[in-house]
Scaffold this active site. Structure first.
Site, PDB file in Angstrom:
ATOM      1  CB  CYS A 109     -34.685  27.330 -26.972  1.00 11.35           C
ATOM      2  SG  CYS A 109     -33.487  26.173 -27.667  1.00 11.35           S
ATOM      3  N   GLY A 114     -38.736  34.422 -20.560  1.00  9.31           N
ATOM      4  CA  GLY A 114     -38.491  34.440 -19.109  1.00  9.31           C
ATOM      5  C   GLY A 114     -37.004  34.470 -18.805  1.00  9.31           C
ATOM      6  CE  LYS A 115     -35.604  28.771 -17.902  1.00  3.46           C
ATOM      7  NZ  LYS A 115     -36.951  28.524 -18.460  1.00  3.46           N
ATOM      8  CB  CYS A 231     -39.602  22.060 -18.028  1.00  2.00           C
ATOM      9  SG  CYS A 231     -40.331  22.223 -19.649  1.00  2.00           S
TER      10      CYS A 231
HETATM   11  C1  SAM Z   1     -38.699  25.547 -23.148  1.00  2.47           C
HETATM   12  S1  SAM Z   1     -39.099  26.654 -24.390  1.00  2.47           S
HETATM   13  C2  SAM Z   1     -38.138  28.048 -23.997  1.00  2.47           C
HETATM   14  C3  SAM Z   1     -38.636  28.863 -22.838  1.00  2.47           C
HETATM   15  C4  SAM Z   1     -37.833  30.130 -22.640  1.00  2.47           C
HETATM   16  N1  SAM Z   1     -36.432  29.843 -22.488  1.00  2.47           N
HETATM   17  C5  SAM Z   1     -38.291  30.943 -21.456  1.00  2.47           C
HETATM   18  O1  SAM Z   1     -37.699  30.856 -20.393  1.00  2.47           O
HETATM   19  O2  SAM Z   1     -39.255  31.717 -21.603  1.00  2.47           O
HETATM   20  C6  SAM Z   1     -38.274  26.025 -25.791  1.00  2.47           C
HETATM   21  C7  SAM Z   1     -38.348  26.880 -27.039  1.00  2.47           C
HETATM   22  O3  SAM Z   1     -37.629  26.217 -28.081  1.00  2.47           O
HETATM   23  C8  SAM Z   1     -38.274  26.467 -29.314  1.00  2.47           C
HETATM   24  N2  SAM Z   1     -37.920  25.404 -30.290  1.00  2.47           N
HETATM   25  C9  SAM Z   1     -38.709  24.431 -30.786  1.00  2.47           C
HETATM   26  N3  SAM Z   1     -38.037  23.661 -31.657  1.00  2.47           N
HETATM   27  C10 SAM Z   1     -36.789  24.164 -31.729  1.00  2.47           C
HETATM   28  C11 SAM Z   1     -35.628  23.804 -32.467  1.00  2.47           C
HETATM   29  N4  SAM Z   1     -35.629  22.756 -33.292  1.00  2.47           N
HETATM   30  N5  SAM Z   1     -34.532  24.559 -32.296  1.00  2.47           N
HETATM   31  C12 SAM Z   1     -34.531  25.608 -31.467  1.00  2.47           C
HETATM   32  N6  SAM Z   1     -35.598  25.975 -30.736  1.00  2.47           N
HETATM   33  C13 SAM Z   1     -36.711  25.270 -30.871  1.00  2.47           C
HETATM   34  C14 SAM Z   1     -39.743  26.453 -28.944  1.00  2.47           C
HETATM   35  O4  SAM Z   1     -40.511  27.164 -29.882  1.00  2.47           O
HETATM   36  C15 SAM Z   1     -39.749  27.098 -27.564  1.00  2.47           C
HETATM   37  O5  SAM Z   1     -40.033  28.467 -27.649  1.00  2.47           O
END
Ligand code: SAM
Length: 466
Positions: A109, A114-115, A231
């Site tokens: 995801c 960032g990660k 988070c």
């Molecule tokens: C917490 S954010 C990730 C932040 C990222 N890891 C960073 O550090 O920049 C979660 C991400 O999961 C994606 N997401 C949403 N629904 C999802 C799903 N069903 N399966 C996988 N990813 C999904 C979102 O679009 C979002 O970009």
């Protein structure tokens, strides 16, 4: 801050008087941070260069706190990819994952990146990063961030996690699931998380997280490491989801011990009283300068018991191996412009997606990724246009100035801003493609003729003129 009543009631029930500290923390200013891109320089070198004060983050050697009035995204060093702007507590999950050069790592995801960019820094160009983002509109930003940091060994996919299983069944040494969640730890940073919050949303997030973890399980090698992070504070999305996951699959929890972070997962918030959940980390904003997170580290014991039964879904891939004939204009460019070391290293890994040329990460086969929705199957080298090859922004950022044969290294900040705004540079240099740098680090491409360098900085990334 106007917190939802249901949230307040729930947290008060769970945390008793401790909840007052949590509610108060939402009134405190947010912390700002940056993280060094160690593909380009060391944290010490970065802090010496920066025109603003930095203070080290205890749990991440590459991380710094910066003052709230600093605008780190406006400095030319940001455009050189020397650092990533990231809230300090968000740096902890990758520290727990601890990728090492040579690992195959999946960030399931990944947007905005960032990660992923932190993982790539730790890989030091060796091994593989697959950065996956389901939401198409967010995947573009991920791609730009990966390119600005000069990452050459990443594949960016735009897939449902389960769609990756067919290609990468039990393939990864390390997987990060930074799950979509109800965002209770982000209320102060992200007004959207506050307005979207409801008890039902927490339940919906649990459904998504369970599905993502199922896929992660099938994608992880036996003995591999899975880090799950959120988070948010809700036990359903944290302790309870992990309790259910390890009761279904064979995993051992490993303690997440990071200096300066001392709160842990809570056994009393699991359904059946799971003692091991105390090995997980909780980051509570009333105790640490930063936002709220939950991080757990799991080691997979043994293989998946079922066969990989996923079926190939997409039509024949557009990705194809580039032939000698395809490569003509690229080779003319590369021989003229790139040092032999850089050019030869790409060797046998050149593939076409439409008119775009990519270098796949080492060890990746076309068959492995052919069926995936690929945003970037590797390092984007450029595009074939009518009778010529146009090198890409990603290539510029992955190059050291010493790897290009025609370079214009700007020393002056004003000139760098002018370039980033899209202006032509009034500098005489050898005719043809020029790698533009700023104080020793690449910024993008230009094309020289008649004493001027035409600007090739991507239009969508330019600083807007005031
Ligand atoms: C917490 S954010 C990730 C932040 C990222 N890891 C960073 O550090 O920049 C979660 C991400 O999961 C994606 N997401 C949403 N629904 C999802 C799903 N069903 N399966 C996988 N990813 C999904 C979102 O679009 C979002 O970009």
């Amino acid at each position: 801050m106007n917190l939802p009543q249901d949230f307040k009631d729930k947290m008060r029930r769970l945390m008793k008087e401790e909840s007052d500290g949590l509610f108060d923390s939402y009134e405190q200013p947010e912390s700002k941070g940056i993280r060094t891109n160690t593909l380009k320089l060391s944290p010490q070198e970065l802090s010496k260069k920066l025109p603003f004060e930095t203070q080290g983050v205890t749990w991440c050697n590459e991380g710094f706190y910066i003052d709230s009035e600093v605008r780190p995204g406006k400095n030319p060093y940001y455009y050189c990819g020397l650092y990533y702007v990231q809230e300090p507590t968000a740096m902890a999950a990758v520290e727990a994952l601890a990728p090492e050069p040579g690992d195959w790592v999946l960030d399931l995801c990944a947007a905005p990146g960032g990660k992923s960019t932190q993982i790539a820094s730790k890989l030091q160009g060796q091994g593989l990063l697959v950065a996956n983002e389901l939401v198409n509109s967010r995947a573009g930003v991920l791609s730009t961030n990966i390119e600005r940091m000069g990452i050459a060994n990443a594949i960016i996919t735009n897939e449902f996690p389960e769609r990756l299983v067919d290609s990468f069944y039990e393939s990864f040494d390390k997987i990060l699931v930074d799950a979509p969640c109800s965002g209770e730890g982000m209320f102060r940073k992200d007004p959207g998380a506050l307005s979207d919050w409801s008890l039902e949303r927490v339940d919906r997030c649990v459904g998504k997280q369970e599905k993502i973890l199922e896929s992660a399980h099938r994608l992880l090698k036996p003995g591999g490491v899975l880090v799950y992070s959120t988070c948010t504070f809700s036990p359903e999305e944290n302790e309870q989801i992990i309790e259910a996951f390890v009761s279904k699959y064979s995993y051992a929890l490993e303690s997440v011990d990071l200096p300066g972070l001392e709160d842990h997962g809570r056994t009393e918030w699991t359904k059946k009283g799971m003692p091991d959940i105390a090995k997980a980390l909780r980051i509570m904003p009333m105790k640490v300068k930063g936002e709220g997170h939950f991080i757990v580290k799991l080691v997979k014991i043994g293989s998946c018991t079922e066969e990989n039964t996923a079926t190939q879904g997409y039509a024949k891939s557009r990705l194809k191996k580039a032939t000698k004939t395809d490569l003509g204009d690229y080779e003319s460019f590369a021989k003229l412009f790139l040092t032999e070391g850089f050019y030869k290293n790409l060797g046998n890994r050149l593939y076409l997606l439409g008119d775009h040329l990519y270098a796949l990460p080492e060890g990746i086969l076309l068959e492995t990724i052919a069926n995936l929705k690929l945003l970037r199957p590797g390092l984007h080298l450029g595009e074939f246009k009518k009778n010529r090859f146009e090198p890409s922004y990603a290539l510029a950022m992955a190059l050291r100035l010493s790897e290009a044969k025609n370079v214009c290294d700007l020393k002056d900040e004003v000139q760098a801003y002018n370039y980033l705004k899209g202006q032509a540079l009034n500098v005489g240099t050898q005719k043809g493609w020029v790698l533009i740098g700023y104080q020793g680090n690449s910024l993008g491409f230009g094309k020289a003729s008649e004493g001027m360098i035409k600007n090739h900085y991507p239009k969508g990334l330019r600083i807007r003129k005031k």
